[in-house]
Design a protein around this motif. Structure first.
Motif, PDB file in Angstrom:
ATOM      1  N   UNK A  63       0.495  -1.263   0.133  1.00  0.00           N
ATOM      2  CA  UNK A  63      -0.092   0.003  -0.135  1.00  0.00           C
ATOM      3  C   UNK A  63       0.779   1.047  -0.174  1.00  0.00           C
ATOM      4  N   UNK A  64       1.932   1.262   0.723  1.00  0.00           N
ATOM      5  CA  UNK A  64       2.893   2.535   0.629  1.00  0.00           C
ATOM      6  C   UNK A  64       3.624   2.721  -0.454  1.00  0.00           C
ATOM      7  N   UNK A  65       4.071   1.408  -1.386  1.00  0.00           N
ATOM      8  CA  UNK A  65       4.984   1.199  -2.415  1.00  0.00           C
ATOM      9  C   UNK A  65       3.992   1.661  -3.729  1.00  0.00           C
ATOM     10  N   UNK A  66       2.693   1.238  -3.787  1.00  0.00           N
ATOM     11  CA  UNK A  66       2.178   1.616  -4.939  1.00  0.00           C
ATOM     12  C   UNK A  66       2.183   3.017  -5.329  1.00  0.00           C
ATOM     13  N   UNK A  70       3.160   4.823  -9.144  1.00  0.00           N
ATOM     14  CA  UNK A  70       2.478   5.591  -9.676  1.00  0.00           C
ATOM     15  C   UNK A  70       3.243   6.750 -10.217  1.00  0.00           C
ATOM     16  N   UNK A  71       4.064   7.317  -9.184  1.00  0.00           N
ATOM     17  CA  UNK A  71       4.508   8.811  -9.331  1.00  0.00           C
ATOM     18  C   UNK A  71       6.075   8.442 -10.109  1.00  0.00           C
ATOM     19  N   UNK A  72       6.469   7.174 -10.071  1.00  0.00           N
ATOM     20  CA  UNK A  72       7.715   6.700 -10.795  1.00  0.00           C
ATOM     21  C   UNK A  72       9.009   7.006 -10.083  1.00  0.00           C
ATOM     22  N   UNK A  73       8.862   7.295  -8.797  1.00  0.00           N
ATOM     23  CA  UNK A  73      10.031   7.411  -7.940  1.00  0.00           C
ATOM     24  C   UNK A  73       9.645   7.054  -6.446  1.00  0.00           C
ATOM     25  N   UNK A  74      10.476   6.613  -5.727  1.00  0.00           N
ATOM     26  CA  UNK A  74      10.136   6.413  -4.443  1.00  0.00           C
ATOM     27  C   UNK A  74      10.660   7.236  -3.453  1.00  0.00           C
ATOM     28  N   UNK A  75      10.129   7.473  -2.400  1.00  0.00           N
ATOM     29  CA  UNK A  75      10.413   8.404  -1.386  1.00  0.00           C
ATOM     30  C   UNK A  75      11.358   7.914  -0.321  1.00  0.00           C
ATOM     31  N   UNK A  76      12.181   8.577   0.289  1.00  0.00           N
ATOM     32  CA  UNK A  76      12.983   7.958   1.260  1.00  0.00           C
ATOM     33  C   UNK A  76      12.311   7.269   2.362  1.00  0.00           C
ATOM     34  N   UNK A  77      11.195   7.537   2.724  1.00  0.00           N
ATOM     35  CA  UNK A  77      10.334   6.780   3.732  1.00  0.00           C
ATOM     36  C   UNK A  77       9.915   5.319   3.201  1.00  0.00           C
ATOM     37  N   UNK A  78       9.497   5.282   1.795  1.00  0.00           N
ATOM     38  CA  UNK A  78       9.316   3.857   1.535  1.00  0.00           C
ATOM     39  C   UNK A  78      10.358   3.177   1.269  1.00  0.00           C
ATOM     40  N   UNK A  79      11.570   3.692   0.839  1.00  0.00           N
ATOM     41  CA  UNK A  79      13.048   2.882   0.663  1.00  0.00           C
ATOM     42  C   UNK A  79      13.350   2.339   2.166  1.00  0.00           C
ATOM     43  N   UNK A  80      13.041   3.287   3.248  1.00  0.00           N
ATOM     44  CA  UNK A  80      13.242   2.674   4.632  1.00  0.00           C
ATOM     45  C   UNK A  80      12.471   1.723   5.035  1.00  0.00           C
ATOM     46  N   UNK A  81      11.114   1.620   4.605  1.00  0.00           N
ATOM     47  CA  UNK A  81      10.235   0.638   4.847  1.00  0.00           C
ATOM     48  C   UNK A  81      10.724  -0.601   4.088  1.00  0.00           C
TER      49      UNK A  81
END
Length: 135
Positions: A63-66, A70-81
């Protein structure tokens, strides 16, 4: 597109699609009669979700990755998760490797019971059993 069509084309059950909806991973539109209606893109989305599940990710992480997909880039928070999930899977793999080594010892004993150095009395722990407290 109807739920059965999406399920068939994506190679999943309709039950899986309903579960994905419950988890917030899919958001189909509803017809006036309440039937689910999916866009053509839902097939690829379901395949992507399946890929994430196959990678060992739980639905809360997916749910956090999708949105990043869609945006085409990962946030630092998602990379941490994702890093935490990787560490969790690596730890589980280490536990399974330990269990596999223990099972190999049991199999060896079963094939060669004369290798056991412990007395064969009821309640005695054979040498191949190791220390239970470190499992």
């Amino acid at each position: 597109m109807r739920i059965g069509d999406v399920a068939s084309r994506a190679g999943v059950s309709t039950r899986a699609l309903r579960y994905y909806e419950e988890q917030g991973l899919l958001d189909p539109e509803r017809t006036a009669s309440g039937q689910r209606s999916y866009p053509e893109s839902a097939v690829q989305r379901v395949r992507l979700i399946q890929h994430f599940y196959a990678a060992g990710l739980p639905s809360r992480t997916i749910l956090h990755v999708l949105p990043c997909v869609d945006a085409g880039t990962a946030t630092p928070e998602v990379l941490d998760v994702l890093s935490v999930e990787r560490d969790r899977i690596a730890a589980k793999m280490a536990e399974l490797e330990h269990a596999l080594a223990q099972l190999d010892r049991v199999i060896d004993f079963a094939r060669h019971p004369d290798h056991c150095s412990a007395p064969r009395t009821r309640g005695a722990t054979p040498s191949w059993a190791g220390d239970h407290n470190n499992s």
